[in-house]
Design a protein around this motif. Sequence first.
Motif, mmCIF file in Angstrom:
data_model
loop_
_atom_site.group_PDB
_atom_site.id
_atom_site.type_symbol
_atom_site.label_atom_id
_atom_site.label_comp_id
_atom_site.label_asym_id
_atom_site.label_seq_id
_atom_site.Cartn_x
_atom_site.Cartn_y
_atom_site.Cartn_z
ATOM 1 N N GLU A 50 0.834 -1.209 0.000
ATOM 2 C CA GLU A 50 0.000 0.000 0.000
ATOM 3 C C GLU A 50 0.864 1.252 0.000
ATOM 4 N N PRO A 51 1.711 1.400 -1.008
ATOM 5 C CA PRO A 51 2.711 2.474 -0.949
ATOM 6 C C PRO A 51 2.094 3.870 -0.897
ATOM 7 N N PHE A 52 0.886 4.015 -1.453
ATOM 8 C CA PHE A 52 0.299 5.360 -1.514
ATOM 9 C C PHE A 52 -0.953 5.489 -0.661
ATOM 10 N N GLY A 53 -1.146 4.530 0.241
ATOM 11 C CA GLY A 53 -2.363 4.500 1.059
ATOM 12 C C GLY A 53 -2.535 5.724 1.941
ATOM 13 N N ALA A 54 -1.403 6.332 2.341
ATOM 14 C CA ALA A 54 -1.506 7.443 3.288
ATOM 15 C C ALA A 54 -1.530 8.804 2.591
ATOM 16 N N LEU A 55 -1.506 8.795 1.245
ATOM 17 C CA LEU A 55 -1.438 10.073 0.528
ATOM 18 C C LEU A 55 -2.835 10.599 0.194
ATOM 19 N N ASP A 56 -2.946 11.905 0.045
ATOM 20 C CA ASP A 56 -4.208 12.487 -0.390
ATOM 21 C C ASP A 56 -4.430 12.158 -1.865
ATOM 22 N N ALA A 57 -5.648 12.331 -2.354
ATOM 23 C CA ALA A 57 -6.029 11.845 -3.681
ATOM 24 C C ALA A 57 -5.156 12.439 -4.777
ATOM 25 N N LEU A 58 -4.892 13.746 -4.688
ATOM 26 C CA LEU A 58 -4.115 14.410 -5.741
ATOM 27 C C LEU A 58 -2.687 13.879 -5.781
ATOM 28 N N THR A 59 -2.055 13.832 -4.586
ATOM 29 C CA THR A 59 -0.678 13.343 -4.497
ATOM 30 C C THR A 59 -0.596 11.890 -4.942
ATOM 31 N N ARG A 60 -1.637 11.109 -4.639
ATOM 32 C CA ARG A 60 -1.627 9.705 -5.004
ATOM 33 C C ARG A 60 -1.641 9.552 -6.529
ATOM 34 N N THR A 61 -2.432 10.393 -7.190
ATOM 35 C CA THR A 61 -2.482 10.347 -8.646
ATOM 36 C C THR A 61 -1.099 10.617 -9.228
ATOM 37 N N GLN A 62 -0.424 11.622 -8.691
ATOM 38 C CA GLN A 62 0.934 11.927 -9.158
ATOM 39 C C GLN A 62 1.876 10.773 -8.872
ATOM 40 N N ALA A 63 1.706 10.174 -7.692
ATOM 41 C CA ALA A 63 2.596 9.082 -7.292
ATOM 42 C C ALA A 63 2.443 7.894 -8.228
ATOM 43 N N GLN A 64 1.204 7.609 -8.626
ATOM 44 C CA GLN A 64 0.978 6.496 -9.549
ATOM 45 C C GLN A 64 1.668 6.759 -10.878
ATOM 46 N N THR A 65 1.670 8.020 -11.297
ATOM 47 C CA THR A 65 2.328 8.370 -12.556
ATOM 48 C C THR A 65 3.835 8.140 -12.467
ATOM 49 N N TRP A 66 4.471 8.670 -11.400
ATOM 50 C CA TRP A 66 5.930 8.494 -11.345
ATOM 51 C C TRP A 66 6.319 7.043 -11.108
#
Lengths: 250, 246
Positions: free
Chosen positions: A161-177
């Motif tokens: 769950e690498p992005f479980g703690a991120l807000d929705a916007l940051t998570r979208t960016q994280a999925q991209t990188w």
Amino acid sequence: MVAEVEALSGPLRVGTGVSVSGVRKAYGDVVALDGVDLRVAAGELVAVVGPSGCGKSTLLSLVCGLEPADAGTVEAPAAALMPQRDGLLPWLSALDNAALALRVAGASKAAAREAAHAHFVRFGLEGFEKARPATLSGGMRQRVAFLRTLLAGRPLLCLDEPFGALDALTRTQAQTWLAEALAREPRTVLLVTHDVEEAVLLADRVVLLSQRPGRVVSVLDVPLARPRARTEQAVVELRERALAALGVAE
Amino acid sequence: MIPPLIVLAVLIGGWELICQAGWVDPLLLPAPSAVATSLWEDRAILGPDLAVTTQEVVFGLLAALVLGIVLAVAMHLVPMLDRALRPLVVGSQAVPIPVLAPLIVFALGFGLAPKIVVVALICFFPVVVNVADGLRDVDPDARRVLNALGTSRWQRLRFLEAPSALPAGFTGLRIAAAVAVIGAVLAETAGSTAGLGHLIITANAQLASARVFAATALLVFEAVALYVLFSALERRVVSWSPRTVS
């Protein structure tokens, strides 16, 4: 020493793939996993999705060799783990955190820093080399944690769950990188998430687990070209199919 | 810095007023002004004794720190040792020093050695317990990361547990600083030829109450100074801890 470090983080170390058969794991009376089968081919990204407490993290612990299974077999190459909360060491700088796996592997401080720094620009971390984790944003912390995982030079990455703690916007960016980084440096990846959309966006296959005790309910192939957009018709359809298989009507 | 000074000023001011009003026998409770006078006029006596006590405190603290860290790490690495020694470590804190100190003086003489032993005995408990707990209480996610990397026991200690234990270790050290002074005085009262504890005994016998209080004031000052020193050191060393980010 520098050459050695570069070899460690070199491209295409995808190894042999993962094979989990009939695995059962219980903690006292609580059965976390029961009869789980899972295959991840070398170079493949498989996402494991399931409700909270279905034993997803336990599955990663078994694959990473952190604990033994009660029954069944787990075959996996050497893995590097990225935990749910980043697990960064608060006393180390971003650069030293990213270089931690290299230090553990025996590289000198200077060589490990040099190797880690080579990735800082691409991960948007330039200028934050000396920053302590507490002063970084959530998204940056995850990037440092992912870089640390990548630099371990292991053929298999286990992302919990690498992005479980991120807000929705940051998570979208994280999925991209994350998608971009894996395109540059292919690895075998086992991604655990509770976000069906994230799984469909990133994975080659999506494995759906049931409520505890976790069992494989269904496996979905995601034969879509990358990069994928969440608004694509095929992505939306797969997401709905996955949700339906999990028993979540939307 | 200002609030503790205000509290101190109010306390000393009230104390002075009570003494000036003649409500208490100055033999029992000398006025702060009398204590201040003694601090200045007896400085030739107080100074060397302060130096002796400070030496005992510093060496005792160092001994406690070294022994405490070594023991805490050993207990951490060998769980069997932890189970075997923890009751003894706790017990060592319950031994009444006034009972033990004369025996130590009897064995080691009137010099510096028995004082160091007594101070170390008192200070070692907060160091051991805090360091041992600090080594154990690490971020479970960081532990998982390092375990998955196949780190050796030594690497986990070096990269994860030892730095994690630093804030707790400093807490132990600050507690030790406060009690170290008590240890030195108790050791001196058991048998000594110098030091502030020794001075307090002789001044008491001479009914020199102001000097007793002057020596006590120096002891209090010493404990506070050590505490402040260790806090400053902690802020420098443990610069990542939320406690030290002000």
